[in-house]
Write an enzyme that holds these catalytic residues in place. Sequence first.
Site, PDB file in Angstrom:
ATOM      1  N   SER A  78       0.788  -1.240   0.000  1.00 55.68           N
ATOM      2  CA  SER A  78       0.000   0.000   0.000  1.00 55.68           C
ATOM      3  C   SER A  78       0.818   1.286   0.000  1.00 55.68           C
ATOM      4  CB  SER A  78      -0.891   0.029   1.236  1.00 55.68           C
ATOM      5  OG  SER A  78      -2.224  -0.183   0.870  1.00 55.68           O
ATOM      6  N   LYS A  81       0.763   3.677  -2.807  1.00 55.55           N
ATOM      7  CA  LYS A  81      -0.332   4.651  -2.984  1.00 55.55           C
ATOM      8  C   LYS A  81       0.190   6.081  -2.876  1.00 55.55           C
ATOM      9  CE  LYS A  81      -3.761   1.270  -1.590  1.00 55.55           C
ATOM     10  NZ  LYS A  81      -4.244   0.441  -0.528  1.00 55.55           N
ATOM     11  N   TYR A 202      -1.978  -1.479 -10.925  1.00 59.12           N
ATOM     12  CA  TYR A 202      -2.041  -1.397  -9.450  1.00 59.12           C
ATOM     13  C   TYR A 202      -1.334  -2.607  -8.817  1.00 59.12           C
ATOM     14  CZ  TYR A 202      -3.928  -1.592  -4.735  1.00 59.12           C
ATOM     15  OH  TYR A 202      -4.045  -1.682  -3.365  1.00 59.12           O
ATOM     16  N   TYR A 254      -4.581   2.925   7.517  1.00 58.23           N
ATOM     17  CA  TYR A 254      -5.829   2.157   7.461  1.00 58.23           C
ATOM     18  C   TYR A 254      -6.832   2.727   8.468  1.00 58.23           C
ATOM     19  CZ  TYR A 254      -2.625  -0.989   5.046  1.00 58.23           C
ATOM     20  OH  TYR A 254      -1.688  -1.509   4.195  1.00 58.23           O
ATOM     21  N   VAL A 272       0.773  -3.813   3.800  1.00 56.41           N
ATOM     22  CA  VAL A 272       0.661  -5.135   4.423  1.00 56.41           C
ATOM     23  C   VAL A 272       1.903  -6.014   4.218  1.00 56.41           C
ATOM     24  CG1 VAL A 272      -1.869  -5.196   4.435  1.00 56.41           C
ATOM     25  CG2 VAL A 272      -0.626  -6.131   2.479  1.00 56.41           C
TER      26      VAL A 272
END
Length: 319
Positions: A78, A81, A202, A254, A272
């Site tokens: 992540s 991002k 992605y 998160y 993660v």
Amino acid sequence: MKNKNKKQSVYTRSAELVERVFSEAYYIGKASAAKGVVASYIPELAKADPTSFGLYMLDEGGGSLSFGETETRFSIQSICKVIILAAALKYRGFRGTFDHVMMEPSGDAFNSILKLDMRSNLPFNPMINAGAIQTVSLLTDVLSFDELTAFARELCHDEGIALDEAVYKSEFESGDRNRAIVYLLKSKGVLMADPDKTVDLYFKMCSLSVTARSLASLGLVISNGGVDPLSGGRLIESAHVRTIKSLMFTCGMYDFSGEFGVRVGIPAKSGVGGGLVCAAHGMGIGLYGPALDPFGNSIAAVQAMEHISEKLSLHVFDY
Ligand code: GLU
């Protein structure tokens, strides 16, 4: 009048103190790692050693501290991002990005679809899967994966960043939830590119391999307003850095982002794979600890950062 009780600024803090605090944080993190569990929903991630922990700090003067596994490669997950958002702001601009994705914390799990279907046509923010996938759709026809990888290498000062083929394969094979997200976005008429190309880009971005050291470099560029202090080159516009830091602060951890904001108070983004990037005052901090808490954050990294922030008064709202 000077406030005599005001805590020492991080810029004037002694190198000995900073080193001692980071060393303590390393042992605190290492001791807590065993309480977490490595991610298993992407089978390749389940192979990580849950006791691994690395902590790397780079300061704007060129100083660095390294503890534990700071050269171990792991997948960025992540944390990509942040790079995707930086690229979207660069190539699409602020309006060209936020006409397509909101900037609100969702309070939900990173891969949740619930509110996307119930309350809004647009994903809540670029730090959750739906928002990142939507943001990737702004780039799919503008940048190749190789160009995005080159941008990641530049931001992270790490020429070793490359696609981890095994993670990508695992991600591709187990990525049905992300496919559900991309097709939901398409069904709402908001996706800006082909769904299969978008979700594939992605998956590839999530499968880039980094180290704690490369994340510290990324954190340093962000904390330094977008200028790489080592080369002096501008990598991200300062106005874009303000947006990126705000979204890292409010949405980067998160559905633990609020509590992390209170306890640690530093713009951060976790993945993660066990990585965590922090953009603190005057320093970038990169951490790796694959054992995760129930929110998906590295348990060792969060514990270590809580100690560092408290002892060095790095919370953005500290006075
Ligand atoms: N590749 C992961 C996914 O999309 C990223 C998850 C994460 O690090 O939050 O499920």
